[in-house]
Design a protein around this motif. Sequence first.
Motif, PDB file in Angstrom:
ATOM      1  N   ASN A 270       0.815  -1.217   0.000  1.00 49.03           N
ATOM      2  CA  ASN A 270       0.000   0.000   0.000  1.00 49.03           C
ATOM      3  C   ASN A 270       0.847   1.265   0.000  1.00 49.03           C
ATOM      4  O   ASN A 270       0.460   2.277  -0.593  1.00 49.03           O
ATOM      5  N   VAL A 271       2.015   1.229   0.642  1.00 44.80           N
ATOM      6  CA  VAL A 271       2.913   2.384   0.596  1.00 44.80           C
ATOM      7  C   VAL A 271       3.376   2.639  -0.833  1.00 44.80           C
ATOM      8  O   VAL A 271       3.382   3.785  -1.315  1.00 44.80           O
ATOM      9  N   VAL A 272       3.750   1.566  -1.530  1.00 48.00           N
ATOM     10  CA  VAL A 272       4.155   1.712  -2.938  1.00 48.00           C
ATOM     11  C   VAL A 272       2.996   2.246  -3.767  1.00 48.00           C
ATOM     12  O   VAL A 272       3.180   3.091  -4.655  1.00 48.00           O
ATOM     13  N   GLN A 273       1.788   1.782  -3.484  1.00 41.86           N
ATOM     14  CA  GLN A 273       0.621   2.237  -4.237  1.00 41.86           C
ATOM     15  C   GLN A 273       0.372   3.730  -4.029  1.00 41.86           C
ATOM     16  O   GLN A 273       0.022   4.452  -4.980  1.00 41.86           O
ATOM     17  N   VAL A 274       0.559   4.211  -2.800  1.00 46.63           N
ATOM     18  CA  VAL A 274       0.391   5.639  -2.534  1.00 46.63           C
ATOM     19  C   VAL A 274       1.457   6.452  -3.263  1.00 46.63           C
ATOM     20  O   VAL A 274       1.170   7.482  -3.892  1.00 46.63           O
ATOM     21  N   ILE A 275       2.713   6.000  -3.183  1.00 50.03           N
ATOM     22  CA  ILE A 275       3.797   6.689  -3.897  1.00 50.03           C
ATOM     23  C   ILE A 275       3.521   6.705  -5.390  1.00 50.03           C
ATOM     24  O   ILE A 275       3.720   7.727  -6.076  1.00 50.03           O
ATOM     25  N   GLU A 276       3.049   5.588  -5.905  1.00 45.97           N
ATOM     26  CA  GLU A 276       2.703   5.497  -7.322  1.00 45.97           C
ATOM     27  C   GLU A 276       1.644   6.536  -7.695  1.00 45.97           C
ATOM     28  O   GLU A 276       1.779   7.248  -8.704  1.00 45.97           O
ATOM     29  N   SER A 277       0.602   6.640  -6.877  1.00 48.74           N
ATOM     30  CA  SER A 277      -0.474   7.585  -7.177  1.00 48.74           C
ATOM     31  C   SER A 277       0.031   9.024  -7.149  1.00 48.74           C
ATOM     32  O   SER A 277      -0.350   9.842  -7.988  1.00 48.74           O
ATOM     33  N   ILE A 278       0.914   9.331  -6.197  1.00 49.60           N
ATOM     34  CA  ILE A 278       1.453  10.684  -6.101  1.00 49.60           C
ATOM     35  C   ILE A 278       2.293  11.020  -7.328  1.00 49.60           C
ATOM     36  O   ILE A 278       2.119  12.071  -7.962  1.00 49.60           O
ATOM     37  N   VAL A 279       3.207  10.116  -7.683  1.00 55.46           N
ATOM     38  CA  VAL A 279       4.107  10.374  -8.817  1.00 55.46           C
ATOM     39  C   VAL A 279       3.328  10.464 -10.120  1.00 55.46           C
ATOM     40  O   VAL A 279       3.519  11.394 -10.916  1.00 55.46           O
ATOM     41  N   LEU A 280       2.434   9.504 -10.346  1.00 52.59           N
ATOM     42  CA  LEU A 280       1.712   9.488 -11.619  1.00 52.59           C
ATOM     43  C   LEU A 280       0.735  10.652 -11.735  1.00 52.59           C
ATOM     44  O   LEU A 280       0.511  11.164 -12.838  1.00 52.59           O
TER      45      LEU A 280
END
Length: 291
Positions: A270-280
């Motif tokens: 879920n941490v990776v998913q949040v980072i992904e959403s922020i970057v994208l």
Amino acid sequence: MIDTLASTRTAADAVARRREIRRESSRQILRALGRSLVTFALTLVVVLVLWVGAIELFGISSYVAKGPADVWAYLVTDDDAGEHVALLRDQLGISLVDAFIGFVAGLVVALLGATAFRLSKGVEHALMPVAMLLRSVPLIALAPLIILVFGRDVTTVAVVAGIVVLFPALVNIVFGLHSASPQMLDVVTVYGGSSWTTLRKVALPASAPSFFAAVRISVPGALTGALLVEWLATGDGIGSTIQTAYSQVQFSLVWSAVVVVTTVSLVLYNVVQVIESIVLSRMGMTPRQGS
């Protein structure tokens, strides 16, 4: 005077657009955080229901099968709970370091391999079938050979965890690099751009959703690979703890270790998913679903 007013209005419009973009980006980040929290909570509920339901459905003895209440008592309310938590924390730290080494090694090799495939069709046609063939070999069958070659230390952990990460990441990143817009590639080529330029300017940015999808898959995969090597070879980490506890019939420790590893995997995902959403969201893209 008219030109000055027009310039001022244009600058104001540009500032307003930037502010609106920032506000929309913030809203997307908040939505991503909300989705991640909801998904995490629902996943925990489903796991707990399946956990308790399986024990009741199959009538497993309480001596062997420990439920959520037993794990909670072992880690929180028992007199020795502090010692239990300290043991699992120390061993988890070792496993996370092992997994991180394998994760970085596998992801770097996958990124380099996907880049080589994008730059040269010949390389892709020659090596991709080999990669898929190796992927079809069960890791548990390769592990003894890897241990025999590299020994029983962190190198073996890096190799096995890297293999777990490598193939799914390679496929995802290759897919992302090939999903770049043909029109954008043609524009760069028309203006004299080389293959490396089209890769850097178009293909790599376009592959960002697939890259993050690969990272999401790779994080729990690297941890699984590290646990396998710890179980079979190194004698350290959560993997070794589970093996030792099982052989000593310490089933509360076994279940607690599994719960800790599962929880950490869900949190990291879920941490990776949040980072992904922020970057994208800052790149004006949407996450790739279904990975």
